[in-house]
Design an enzyme around this catalytic site. Structure first.
Site, PDB file in Angstrom:
ATOM      1  N   LYS A 113      43.467  57.670  53.911  1.00  0.00           N
ATOM      2  CA  LYS A 113      44.600  56.739  53.832  1.00  0.00           C
ATOM      3  C   LYS A 113      45.283  56.646  55.194  1.00  0.00           C
ATOM      4  O   LYS A 113      45.350  57.641  55.930  1.00  0.00           O
ATOM      5  CB  LYS A 113      45.554  57.293  52.764  1.00  0.00           C
ATOM      6  N   SER A 193      50.394  54.044  45.760  1.00  0.00           N
ATOM      7  CA  SER A 193      50.276  53.494  47.095  1.00  0.00           C
ATOM      8  C   SER A 193      48.914  53.743  47.732  1.00  0.00           C
ATOM      9  O   SER A 193      48.594  53.118  48.744  1.00  0.00           O
ATOM     10  CB  SER A 193      51.374  54.086  47.989  1.00  0.00           C
ATOM     11  N   SER A 217      50.925  57.961  43.182  1.00  0.00           N
ATOM     12  CA  SER A 217      50.160  57.197  44.179  1.00  0.00           C
ATOM     13  C   SER A 217      48.677  57.512  44.261  1.00  0.00           C
ATOM     14  O   SER A 217      47.930  56.788  44.911  1.00  0.00           O
ATOM     15  CB  SER A 217      50.774  57.356  45.572  1.00  0.00           C
TER      16      SER A 217
END
Ligand SMILES: *[C@@H]1O[C@H](CO)[C@@H](O)[C@H](O)[C@H]1NC(C)=O
Ligand SMILES: *[C@@H]1O[C@H](CO)[C@@H](O)[C@H](O)[C@H]1NC(C)=O
Ligand SMILES: *[C@@H]1O[C@H](CO)[C@@H](O)[C@H](O)[C@H]1NC(C)=O
Length: 513
Positions: A113, A193, A217
Site C-alpha cells: 500500500k 482504505s 481498512s
C-alpha cells in the site's frame, strides 16, 4: 439459460485472456499445464522448481496485466522500475542456491500500500501530492522483512487517500495521485482504505499484497473484492515506516486470494523490529514454525465459534440471510461448535471515544512520521492542510479535509483524551474479552466486516474469507479472536475456505479506457 450464457462468456474470455496476456511472452512460452492466473504461492514455487516458470515471466505477466487492466481498475499507483531486475536476481539465486534454502516468498511479486515506505525508486505518499518528492529514511519494517525473504516489490497499491483520514466526504478508494480505484467485479465501490491492495490481487495484477488497517481498512476491501485479508493483532507486524493514524490501532497485514497465501505472507512480515517497540511485546504470539502449519483442512473440528446476532443485519435481504444460515451450517458440519444468540455489551455505541482518540493520535504520530523523513514538502499536519488548500484542484478540495482539521485542533493527551482511552480499554474488557472467555470461544463469526470496529479498538486480529456473490457483488465472512489468536483464526478460515471454495476471479471485461 444463465449457465449457457456463462459457457459462451467463459470461452470468449479465455480467447481474450490468451490474446491479451501472451504476446509479450511468446519467446518464453510457459509449459501448457501451468496458468499464472489464480496461482497460489505454493503453485508458483512448484512451477519454479519444475522449470515451468521464472520470476521474470511472472513479473512480465503482471506488468502486462497492469498495462491492460489498471487504466480502469486503478489498483496500482506505481510500478517498481527495478522489478524485472529483482526478478532476474531471484531467478539467478534459485539456480545457484541450495534447494530448500529459499523462503516461501522468494521470487514472488508483492504490492504494498502506498502508505508503506520503500527506500527505492518508488514514492511513498499515502496517495497525496503533499508527500510526492518526500524521501523516506529507510524501508518500512515489513518491507525489510519482505526483501530479506527474497520477495519482489512490484509496486505501490492505491488507497483511500491518507488511509481515509483526510475527510469523511472522500470516496472509498480515491486518492489524488491514484484516482478512483474500482472493484473489479462491479467496476464500482471497492471499499477502503486498502482498496488497491484488494483490487489488485482480486484482478490478478499481482500474486499477493499488503494492506494496513486502523478500523476496517483490511477487512472491508477484502470482503468487497472477494479476497482473503488478515488483520493481525496490533504489534504482531511492524508499523515503522508506515504513514500512521494511530499506533494503538494501526496494523499491517496480508491481502491475498487464499488463506494459505495470506499465512505465508503473515509469517514473513511478523516479528520484532527495533523501530516499532510494540513488536517486542507482541512477538510472544508468534508460533514456533510459523503460520503455515495451521493450514489444516479439519481446522474447524472442535472450535467454539460465537454467533453475535447484533452483527447479522441484512436489511431484509433474504438471499444474504439464507447464505449465512448455510455458512453456519457448513461450519457446524465441519465440526465447529456454534454458540448462538450471543450479545456484546458495547458500551461505546453512540460514544465518541474512538474519534477523540484517533484525532489526537493522528496528529502526534503523523507529525513524528513527517519529522523522520529525510526531506519532504510537508513537515507537519498543519503543512498538509495548507498544501491541500493551496492546491484545490490537484487535491480535489471539494472532498474537504474535516478529519485533518479536527485532528489539528487537538493538543496532546488531556483529560477527555485519557477518558476516551480508558473507555475503550474498559469496553474491550467488559465486552469482547468477557464474551470470549465466558463462552470459551475460539473466535466470533460475523458477515462482512460488520465487526471490525470491535476488533480495531481492542487491537484484536480478524480474517476475512470470500463468502459469496449477490447479483455479482462479492461479500465475505469474518472470523475475529483475542490477541495472538492468529493460529486458530487461520485454522478456522482455511477449513471454511476449503469446505466452500467460493472465490472466483472477476469477469474479464474488455476494459475500455
Ligand atoms: C515518483 O514520483 C516522481 C515525481 O512525480 C516521478 O517522476 C517518478 O516516476 C515516481 N516514481 C515511480 C517509480 O513511479
Ligand atoms: C524502543 O525501546 C528502547 C528501550 O526502551 C528505546 O531505547 C528506543 O528508543 C525505543 N525505540 C523506539 C523506536 O521507540
Ligand atoms: C466515557 O465514559 C464516561 C463514563 O461512563 C462517560 O461519561 C463519557 O461520556 C464516555 N465517553 C467519552 C468520550 O469520554
Amino acid at each position: 439459460m444463465e449457465s449457457t450464457h456463462a459457457c459462451y462468456f467463459l470461452q470468449f474470455l479465455c480467447i481474450i485472456l490468451v490474446l491479451v496476456t501472451f504476446p509479450s511472452m511468446l519467446p518464453t512460452t510457459l509449459a501448457s499445464d501451468f496458468s499464472i492466473k489464480e496461482a497460489t504461492i505454493q503453485d508458483l514455487q512448484l512451477a519454479f522448481k519444475r522449470n515451468q516458470l521464472t520470476s521474470r515471466q511472472l513479473v512480465e505477466f503482471y506488468l502486462n496485466q497492469i498495462k491492460i487492466q489498471n487504466p480502469v481498475l486503478k489498483g496500482v499507483l506505481e510500478v517498481n522500475p527495478d522489478a524485472l531486475a529483482h526478478a532476474d536476481r531471484a531467478d539467478h539465486e534459485r539456480r545457484t542456491k541450495a534447494p530448500g534454502s529459499l523462503s516461501g516468498l522468494h521470487g514472488i511479486p508483492i504490492l504494498v500500500k502506498d502508505n508503506t515506505a520503500t527506500k527505492d525508486k518508488l514514492n511513498t505518499t499515502a496517495g497525496s501530492f503533499a508527500l510526492l518528492g518526500s524521501v523516506v529514511p529507510r524501508d518500512a519494517g515489513v518491507v525489510t522483512k519482505l526483501r530479506e525473504a527474497g520477495a519482489i516489490i512490484l509496486g505501490k497499491a492505491t488507497l483511500s487517500e491518507w488511509s481515509h483520514y483526510r475527510s469523511n466526504e472522500a470516496p472509498n478508494g480515491w486518492s489524488a495521485r491514484g484516482g478512483q480505484g474500482k472493484n473489479p467485479y462491479t467496476l464500482d465501490e471497492p471499499c477502503g482504505s486498502s482498496s488497491g491492495s484488494a483490487i489488485s490481487v482480486a484482478a490478478n495484477l499481482v500474486s499477493v499484497s499488503l494492506g494496513t488497517e486502523t478500523d476496517g481498512s483490511i477487512l472491508c476491501p477484502s470482503s468487497f473484492n472477494s479476497v482473503v485479508g488478515i488483520k493481525p493483532t496490533v504489534g504482531l507486524t511492524s508499523r515503522a515506516g508506515v504513514v500512521p493514524i494511530s499506533p494503538r490501532q494501526d496494523t499491517v497485514g496480508p491481502i491475498c486470494r487464499t488463506v494459505s497465501d495470506a499465512a505465508y505472507v503473515l509469517e514473513t512480515i511478523a516479528g520484532i523490529d527495533t523501530y516499532d517497540n510494540a513488536t517486542i511485546e507482541a512477538s510472544k504470539y508468534i508460533p514456533k514454525g510459523g503460520y503455515a502449519q495451521f493450514l489444516k483442512k479439519d481446522g474447524l473440528r472442535g472450535k467454539r465459534l460465537g454467533v453475535v446476532r447484533q452483527f447479522y443485519e441484512f436489511g431484509g435481504d433474504t438471499l444474504l440471510d439464507e447464505t449465512f444460515k448455510l455458512h453456519l451450517k457448513t461450519l457446524r458440519q465441519r465440526g465447529a461448535i456454534l454458540v448462538d444468540n450471543l450479545k456484546i455489551d458495547n458500551e461505546l455505541i453512540g460514544d465518541q471515544s474512538e474519534e477523540i482518540a484517533l484525532n489526537f493520535e493522528f496528529k502526534l504520530s503523523l507529525n513524528a512520521y513527517l519529522k523522520d523523513l529525510v526531506t519532504s514538502p510537508v513537515k507537519s499536519l498543519a503543512d498538509v492542510i495548507a498544501f491541500n488548500k493551496k492546491h484545490p484542484k490537484l487535491e480535489k478540495i471539494e472532498y474537504g479535509q474535516d478529519l485533518m482539521l479536527q485532528a489539528e485542533k487537538t493538543n496532546g493527551i488531556g483529560k477527555s483524551e485519557k477518558q476516551a482511552l480508558l473507555n475503550m480499554t474498559r469496553s474491550s474488557q467488559n465486552g469482547f474479552e468477557k464474551l470470549m472467555k465466558r463462552n470459551k470461544l475460539d473466535a466470533v463469526v460475523t458477515p462482512f466486516s460488520s465487526f471490525s470496529s470491535i476488533l480495531a479498538i481492542g487491537g484484536y486480529p480478524g480474517v476475512n474469507v470470500p463468502a459469496g456473490y449477490e447479483k455479482g457483488v462479492p461479500f465475505g465472512i469474518c472470523f475475529g479472536g483475542l490477541k495472538g489468536s492468529e493460529p486458530k483464526l487461520i485454522e478456522i478460515a482455511y477449513s471454511f475456505e476449503q469446505a466452500t471454495l467460493i472465490r472466483k476471479p472477476p469477469p474479464l471485461r474488455k476494459l475500455e479506457v
